[in-house]
Design an enzyme around this catalytic site. Structure first.
Site, mmCIF file in Angstrom:
data_model
loop_
_atom_site.group_PDB
_atom_site.id
_atom_site.type_symbol
_atom_site.label_atom_id
_atom_site.label_comp_id
_atom_site.label_asym_id
_atom_site.label_seq_id
_atom_site.Cartn_x
_atom_site.Cartn_y
_atom_site.Cartn_z
ATOM 1 N N CYS A 92 0.969 -1.321 0.099
ATOM 2 C CA CYS A 92 0.092 -0.104 -0.007
ATOM 3 C C CYS A 92 0.922 1.458 -0.051
ATOM 4 O O CYS A 92 1.728 1.457 0.783
ATOM 5 C CB CYS A 92 -0.943 0.080 1.362
ATOM 6 S SG CYS A 92 -1.935 1.444 1.417
ATOM 7 N N CYS A 108 0.458 3.282 3.055
ATOM 8 C CA CYS A 108 1.015 2.658 4.404
ATOM 9 C C CYS A 108 2.811 3.131 4.316
ATOM 10 O O CYS A 108 3.407 3.190 5.481
ATOM 11 C CB CYS A 108 0.849 1.262 4.561
ATOM 12 S SG CYS A 108 -0.626 0.793 4.984
ATOM 13 N N ASP A 117 -0.852 16.058 -2.013
ATOM 14 C CA ASP A 117 -1.257 15.154 -3.096
ATOM 15 C C ASP A 117 -0.210 15.351 -4.217
ATOM 16 O O ASP A 117 0.119 16.619 -4.635
ATOM 17 C CB ASP A 117 -2.625 15.537 -3.813
ATOM 18 C CG ASP A 117 -2.932 14.387 -4.619
ATOM 19 O OD1 ASP A 117 -4.056 13.509 -4.345
ATOM 20 O OD2 ASP A 117 -2.608 14.172 -5.712
ATOM 21 N N ASN A 172 -13.541 9.316 -2.200
ATOM 22 C CA ASN A 172 -13.906 8.543 -3.146
ATOM 23 C C ASN A 172 -13.950 6.967 -2.589
ATOM 24 O O ASN A 172 -12.969 6.525 -1.838
ATOM 25 C CB ASN A 172 -12.617 8.359 -4.553
ATOM 26 C CG ASN A 172 -12.877 9.733 -4.946
ATOM 27 O OD1 ASN A 172 -13.801 10.303 -5.238
ATOM 28 N ND2 ASN A 172 -11.546 10.262 -5.644
ATOM 29 N N HIS A 230 -6.737 2.802 0.573
ATOM 30 C CA HIS A 230 -6.312 2.886 1.827
ATOM 31 C C HIS A 230 -7.153 4.542 2.182
ATOM 32 O O HIS A 230 -7.036 5.449 1.432
ATOM 33 C CB HIS A 230 -4.798 3.374 2.137
ATOM 34 C CG HIS A 230 -4.391 3.688 3.397
ATOM 35 N ND1 HIS A 230 -3.404 2.900 4.480
ATOM 36 C CD2 HIS A 230 -5.027 4.434 4.350
ATOM 37 C CE1 HIS A 230 -3.413 3.488 5.271
ATOM 38 N NE2 HIS A 230 -4.065 4.388 5.647
ATOM 39 N N HIS A 290 -8.908 7.722 2.638
ATOM 40 C CA HIS A 290 -8.333 9.183 2.783
ATOM 41 C C HIS A 290 -9.315 9.939 2.419
ATOM 42 O O HIS A 290 -10.134 9.660 1.478
ATOM 43 C CB HIS A 290 -7.140 9.291 1.793
ATOM 44 C CG HIS A 290 -7.217 8.825 0.243
ATOM 45 N ND1 HIS A 290 -7.240 7.446 -0.041
ATOM 46 C CD2 HIS A 290 -7.386 9.558 -0.592
ATOM 47 C CE1 HIS A 290 -7.453 7.391 -1.302
ATOM 48 N NE2 HIS A 290 -7.733 8.467 -1.877
HETATM 49 P P1 5GP Z 1 -8.143 8.440 -4.937
HETATM 50 O O1 5GP Z 1 -8.063 8.397 -6.515
HETATM 51 O O2 5GP Z 1 -7.722 6.909 -4.653
HETATM 52 O O3 5GP Z 1 -8.934 9.022 -4.193
HETATM 53 O O4 5GP Z 1 -6.815 9.560 -4.768
HETATM 54 C C1 5GP Z 1 -5.617 8.921 -4.593
HETATM 55 C C2 5GP Z 1 -4.765 10.214 -4.737
HETATM 56 O O5 5GP Z 1 -3.372 9.740 -4.017
HETATM 57 C C3 5GP Z 1 -4.454 10.725 -6.014
HETATM 58 O O6 5GP Z 1 -5.111 12.079 -5.853
HETATM 59 C C4 5GP Z 1 -3.152 10.774 -6.541
HETATM 60 O O7 5GP Z 1 -2.668 11.914 -7.015
HETATM 61 C C5 5GP Z 1 -2.470 10.680 -4.858
HETATM 62 N N1 5GP Z 1 -1.102 9.681 -5.099
HETATM 63 C C6 5GP Z 1 -1.021 8.794 -5.496
HETATM 64 N N2 5GP Z 1 0.047 8.385 -5.125
HETATM 65 C C7 5GP Z 1 0.958 9.251 -4.481
HETATM 66 C C8 5GP Z 1 2.226 9.385 -3.836
HETATM 67 O O8 5GP Z 1 2.949 8.593 -3.830
HETATM 68 N N3 5GP Z 1 2.225 10.329 -3.251
HETATM 69 C C9 5GP Z 1 1.232 11.467 -2.827
HETATM 70 N N4 5GP Z 1 1.760 12.591 -2.383
HETATM 71 N N5 5GP Z 1 0.183 11.496 -3.480
HETATM 72 C C10 5GP Z 1 0.031 10.242 -4.100
HETATM 73 ZN ZN ZN Z 2 -2.400 1.148 3.425
#
Ligand code: 5GP
Ligand code: ZN
Length: 115
Positions: A5, A8, A31, A88, A99, A101
């Site tokens: 993850c 994590c 982000d 989401n 995970h 958020h």
């Molecule tokens: P989801 O689409 O799952 O709601 O949002 C996941 C978010 O995590 C996305 O906006 C993406 O840009 C962000 N994200 C993905 N990988 C990383 C990372 O390694 N570091 C950071 N800071 N953000 C990440």
């Molecule tokens: Zn996790």
């Protein structure tokens, strides 16, 4: 903690992040692909896959998460002007990191429509 993850790994410090806020239960970091001038992810340290995985025991994380959202809004300067919080839940809603958020978005005038 889940082995594969990304969040994590960020919590453990194995992947770098730009931290905005941290306490015992929560980490908040920018982000990597911001959708607004302020785009911070507020992440419970406990690995919970999504809102759907909340149960009577782990739902207690919601209180520190919401407290952290307010702190992040203050720290990033959007508390007064307004901000949007998005979770989401599931692939159909665009969840890509499994995970739990909260996206905290601000720094730009947003319309009334969500979609
Ligand atoms: P989801 O689409 O799952 O709601 O949002 C996941 C978010 O995590 C996305 O906006 C993406 O840009 C962000 N994200 C993905 N990988 C990383 C990372 O390694 N570091 C950071 N800071 N953000 C990440
Ligand atoms: Zn996790």
């Amino acid at each position: 903690m889940a082995d594969n993850c990304i969040f994590c790994k960020i919590i453990k410090g194995e992947i770098p992040s730009t931290k905005v806020y941290e306490d015992e239960d929560i980490i908040a970091f920018k982000d990597i692909n911001p959708a607004a001038p302020v785009h911070v992810l507020v992440v419970p340290k406990q690995h919970i896959e999504s809102l759907e995985e909340l149960d009577e025991e782990n739902i207690k994380v919601v209180v520190p998460a919401h407290r952290a959202i307010k702190k992040v809004a203050e720290i990033t300067g959007v508390a007064d002007q307004g901000y949007r919080v998005i979770v989401n839940c599931g692939e159909g809603a665009g969840q890509t990191v499994m995970h739990l958020h909260y996206h905290v978005l601000g720094g730009v005038k947003m319309g009334e429509k969500i979609l």
